[in-house]
Write an enzyme that holds these catalytic residues in place. Structure first.
Site, PDB file in Angstrom:
ATOM      1  N   TYR A 137       7.083  14.131   2.974  1.00 11.42           N
ATOM      2  CA  TYR A 137       5.771  13.471   3.074  1.00 11.42           C
ATOM      3  C   TYR A 137       4.677  14.520   3.330  1.00 11.42           C
ATOM      4  CZ  TYR A 137       2.154  10.397   4.984  1.00 11.42           C
ATOM      5  OH  TYR A 137       0.973   9.740   5.229  1.00 11.42           O
ATOM      6  N   LYS A 141       1.380  15.540   1.088  1.00 17.11           N
ATOM      7  CA  LYS A 141       0.012  15.456   1.620  1.00 17.11           C
ATOM      8  C   LYS A 141      -0.700  16.817   1.530  1.00 17.11           C
ATOM      9  CE  LYS A 141      -0.639  11.182   2.618  1.00 17.11           C
ATOM     10  NZ  LYS A 141      -1.697  10.458   1.912  1.00 17.11           N
TER      11      LYS A 141
END
Ligand code: GDP
Length: 314
Positions: A137, A141
């Site tokens: 994740y 990002k």
């Protein structure tokens, strides 16, 4: 950004997107555009391009992301990486191609290294190893931030990025298998109270420290940054204070009014030991969070109870 500007909130069904829509409508925005998952798959670059070509939004908030707590991240690493990268490539790329005036991309505090000095400053990005439980994740990002910066550098696009700390509030995910800690604790204490269980189990050691920002404060900060900030440098959005998970558990126990005991499950991961953002940059820009943690938890618990009643009645 004016009252009649065309504003696209990508991910308006989520915790952050729904707070943004509430915030924009509350100040009288007349042209907020949203699309749900069935109408527009944000991972589908072609569909996203067609949407931007026909709708031509002027301002874009990228609040769409595949998100989840510590266990969900560890269980579905491929989904977290792929879906988030796909959304970023599609939305940020289309925003550039169709001349969006300004775009705000939402990152996360987990982009910072696991052992970054605390509180974490914006310049700590890419200075060390990431926390393994949410690395896919975080990598996605970071790619989103870099994409915004690259479009700014290469094409002069006015794309900015905000890094919120751990969020909570109405509309959160309360599913115990995939949620973050705060909604999980609200649900666990609430159900234990209803069932009159003797104790509630909190994951890990209770020692990790986390910072919690009410999502309505985040939405306010995003609108503020959209109006007052135009630089490629990321901006942290937090409250500047953290609590141990054990303190959070005690606080939620009090708000819910549960009388039983709290026990800890060391077999569950603690994750990163501490995650506190340095919010000096944001404060200098003139914005501060307003909702105290206890008040925010009270409001969220009220929402959760209301939503459970609606579900039960449905
Ligand atoms: P993180 O900030 O990315 O680590 O995500 P979480 O919000 O899922 O977890 C924060 C911390 O709360 C971790 O140390 C978890 O082990 C701890 N925690 C304690 N109880 C729970 C729970 O019931 N659910 C979740 N998700 N985390 C919990």
């Amino acid at each position: 950004m004016n009252r009649d500007s065309k504003i696209f909130v990508a991910g308006h069904r989520g915790l952050v997107g729904s707070a943004l829509v509430r915030r924009l409508l509350a100040e009288g925005a007349e042209n907020v555009v949203t699309r749900d998952r069935v109408e527009l798959d944000l991972t589908d670059a072609k569909a996203v391009d067609e949407f931007f070509e026909s709708v031509r939004p002027e301002y874009v908030f990228v609040a769409a992301a595949k998100v989840g707590g510590i266990l969900a991240n560890a269980t579905y690493p491929a989904d977290f990486l792929r879906e988030n990268l796909a959304i970023e490539l599609a939305v940020v790329g289309a925003a550039h191609r169709y001349g969006v005036e300004k775009l705000l991309f939402l990152g996360s505090s987990c982009i910072y290294p696991k052992f970054a000095p605390q509180p974490m400053k914006e310049e700590h990005l890419l200075t060390g190893e990431l926390e393994p439980t949410n690395e896919p994740y975080a990598v996605a990002k970071i790619a989103g931030i870099k994409l915004c910066q690259a479009y700014r550098e290469q094409y002069g696009a006015n794309f900015i990025s905000a890094m919120p700390t751990n969020l909570y509030g109405p509309g959160d995910n309360f599913d115990l298998a995939t949620s973050h800690v705060l909604p999980a604790l609200i649900r666990k204490f609430h159900e234990a109270k209803e069932r009159e269980d003797p104790s509630v189990t909190v994951w890990g050691s209770g020692k990790p420290r986390r910072e919690f920002l009410h999502v309505d404060d985040l939405a306010d900060a995003c609108v503020y940054l959209m109006r007052n900030y135009s630089s490629g440098e990321v901006v942290n959005v937090g409250v500047g204070r953290d609590v141990a998970i054990s303190e959070l558990a005690e606080l939620v126990r009090e708000v819910v009014g549960y009388q039983g005991l709290i026990s800890y499950d060391p077999a569950k991961p603690d994750g990163t030991p501490r995650k506190l953002l340095d919010v000096g940059r944001l404060h200098k820009l003139g914005w501060k969070a307003r909702t105290p943690l206890r008040e925010g938890i009270e409001k969220t618990y009220a929402w959760f109870r209301e939503a459970s009643l609606t579900r039960a009645g449905a």
